[in-house]
Write a protein that holds these residues in place. Structure first.
Motif, PDB file in Angstrom:
ATOM      1  N   GLY A 114       0.792  -1.222   0.000  1.00  0.00           N
ATOM      2  CA  GLY A 114       0.000   0.000   0.000  1.00  0.00           C
ATOM      3  C   GLY A 114       0.820   1.266   0.000  1.00  0.00           C
ATOM      4  O   GLY A 114       2.004   1.263   0.321  1.00  0.00           O
ATOM      5  N   PRO A 115       0.171   2.335  -0.333  1.00  0.00           N
ATOM      6  CA  PRO A 115       0.867   3.614  -0.431  1.00  0.00           C
ATOM      7  C   PRO A 115       1.032   4.351   0.902  1.00  0.00           C
ATOM      8  O   PRO A 115       1.799   5.290   0.991  1.00  0.00           O
ATOM      9  N   ARG A 116       0.330   3.923   1.947  1.00  0.00           N
ATOM     10  CA  ARG A 116       0.397   4.614   3.241  1.00  0.00           C
ATOM     11  C   ARG A 116       1.093   3.712   4.256  1.00  0.00           C
ATOM     12  O   ARG A 116       0.558   2.687   4.649  1.00  0.00           O
ATOM     13  N   VAL A 117       2.300   4.110   4.657  1.00  0.00           N
ATOM     14  CA  VAL A 117       3.115   3.304   5.561  1.00  0.00           C
ATOM     15  C   VAL A 117       3.553   4.157   6.740  1.00  0.00           C
ATOM     16  O   VAL A 117       3.972   5.302   6.579  1.00  0.00           O
ATOM     17  N   LEU A 118       3.474   3.571   7.930  1.00  0.00           N
ATOM     18  CA  LEU A 118       3.915   4.234   9.155  1.00  0.00           C
ATOM     19  C   LEU A 118       5.064   3.449   9.765  1.00  0.00           C
ATOM     20  O   LEU A 118       4.971   2.231   9.940  1.00  0.00           O
ATOM     21  N   ASP A 119       6.143   4.150  10.108  1.00  0.00           N
ATOM     22  CA  ASP A 119       7.221   3.577  10.910  1.00  0.00           C
ATOM     23  C   ASP A 119       6.968   4.051  12.333  1.00  0.00           C
ATOM     24  O   ASP A 119       7.205   5.212  12.676  1.00  0.00           O
ATOM     25  N   ALA A 120       6.430   3.172  13.155  1.00  0.00           N
ATOM     26  CA  ALA A 120       6.042   3.506  14.525  1.00  0.00           C
ATOM     27  C   ALA A 120       7.241   3.373  15.456  1.00  0.00           C
ATOM     28  O   ALA A 120       7.824   2.308  15.568  1.00  0.00           O
ATOM     29  N   GLY A 121       7.609   4.473  16.099  1.00  0.00           N
ATOM     30  CA  GLY A 121       8.806   4.471  16.922  1.00  0.00           C
ATOM     31  C   GLY A 121      10.028   4.525  16.028  1.00  0.00           C
ATOM     32  O   GLY A 121      10.937   3.711  16.147  1.00  0.00           O
ATOM     33  N   CYS A 122      10.058   5.484  15.122  1.00  0.00           N
ATOM     34  CA  CYS A 122      11.066   5.514  14.042  1.00  0.00           C
ATOM     35  C   CYS A 122      12.468   5.878  14.500  1.00  0.00           C
ATOM     36  O   CYS A 122      13.417   5.764  13.721  1.00  0.00           O
ATOM     37  N   GLY A 123      12.625   6.308  15.739  1.00  0.00           N
ATOM     38  CA  GLY A 123      13.963   6.644  16.214  1.00  0.00           C
ATOM     39  C   GLY A 123      14.585   7.738  15.363  1.00  0.00           C
ATOM     40  O   GLY A 123      13.937   8.724  15.018  1.00  0.00           O
ATOM     41  N   GLU A 124      15.834   7.553  14.993  1.00  0.00           N
ATOM     42  CA  GLU A 124      16.546   8.549  14.198  1.00  0.00           C
ATOM     43  C   GLU A 124      16.270   8.411  12.701  1.00  0.00           C
ATOM     44  O   GLU A 124      16.827   9.135  11.903  1.00  0.00           O
ATOM     45  N   GLY A 125      15.395   7.487  12.319  1.00  0.00           N
ATOM     46  CA  GLY A 125      14.913   7.427  10.949  1.00  0.00           C
ATOM     47  C   GLY A 125      15.704   6.591   9.968  1.00  0.00           C
ATOM     48  O   GLY A 125      15.513   6.728   8.757  1.00  0.00           O
ATOM     49  N   ILE A 126      16.550   5.707  10.443  1.00  0.00           N
ATOM     50  CA  ILE A 126      17.329   4.880   9.512  1.00  0.00           C
ATOM     51  C   ILE A 126      16.397   3.986   8.694  1.00  0.00           C
ATOM     52  O   ILE A 126      16.461   3.965   7.462  1.00  0.00           O
ATOM     53  N   THR A 127      15.524   3.268   9.360  1.00  0.00           N
ATOM     54  CA  THR A 127      14.572   2.406   8.649  1.00  0.00           C
ATOM     55  C   THR A 127      13.564   3.251   7.880  1.00  0.00           C
ATOM     56  O   THR A 127      13.230   2.928   6.741  1.00  0.00           O
ATOM     57  N   LEU A 128      13.099   4.347   8.457  1.00  0.00           N
ATOM     58  CA  LEU A 128      12.165   5.230   7.773  1.00  0.00           C
ATOM     59  C   LEU A 128      12.774   5.748   6.469  1.00  0.00           C
ATOM     60  O   LEU A 128      12.078   5.855   5.459  1.00  0.00           O
ATOM     61  N   GLY A 129      14.048   6.042   6.463  1.00  0.00           N
ATOM     62  CA  GLY A 129      14.710   6.487   5.239  1.00  0.00           C
ATOM     63  C   GLY A 129      14.666   5.429   4.153  1.00  0.00           C
ATOM     64  O   GLY A 129      14.447   5.739   2.972  1.00  0.00           O
TER      65      GLY A 129
END
Length: 124
Positions: A41-56
């Motif tokens: 899907g087009p809507r994804v949440l990184d819950a507890g993303c920390g400093e954003g390594i995985t979110l990136g």
């Protein structure tokens, strides 16, 4: 996330540790690759993303991905990286029910009890 290490006031940065490479980075990359292949899907949440390594990594695949973290220092680090983040407690997410198609919930699950509010925001 920046954390204080034991009795000294040195901060340990996820990004600094990740940049060093080595076994920790290989583990993190392997873990992320395994999880991210299941995102839909087009809507994804990184819950507890920390400093954003995985979110990136998610944002490279899905530009509208969002992260949420309670720590203002983590939010600032993510924003410096150009990531879409919101400061919030995972128990009180500021999103309507069924906002996200996929939720990535990596290391945060070990430090936070899973709550009903979190599950309502996920369409899965």
């Amino acid at each position: 996330m920046p954390v204080t290490a034991g009795h000294n006031a040195d901060e340990i940065s996820q990004r600094a540790q990740y940049a060093k490479g080595g076994m920790g980075r290989r583990y993190w990359d392997f873990r992320d690759a395994q999880a991210l292949r299941h995102i839909t899907g087009p809507r994804v949440l990184d819950a507890g993303c920390g400093e954003g390594i995985t979110l990136g990594k998610i944002s490279a695949m899905i530009p509208d991905a969002e992260g949420v973290d309670i720590d203002p220092a983590n939010i600032a680090i993510c924003r410096e990286q150009g990531l879409n983040v919101t400061q919030a407690d995972l128990a009180h997410l500021p999103f309507p029910d069924a906002t996200f198609d996929s939720v990535v919930f990596m290391a945060s699950s070990s430090i936070l009890p899973i709550r009903l509010q979190f599950s309502r925001n996920w369409r899965g």
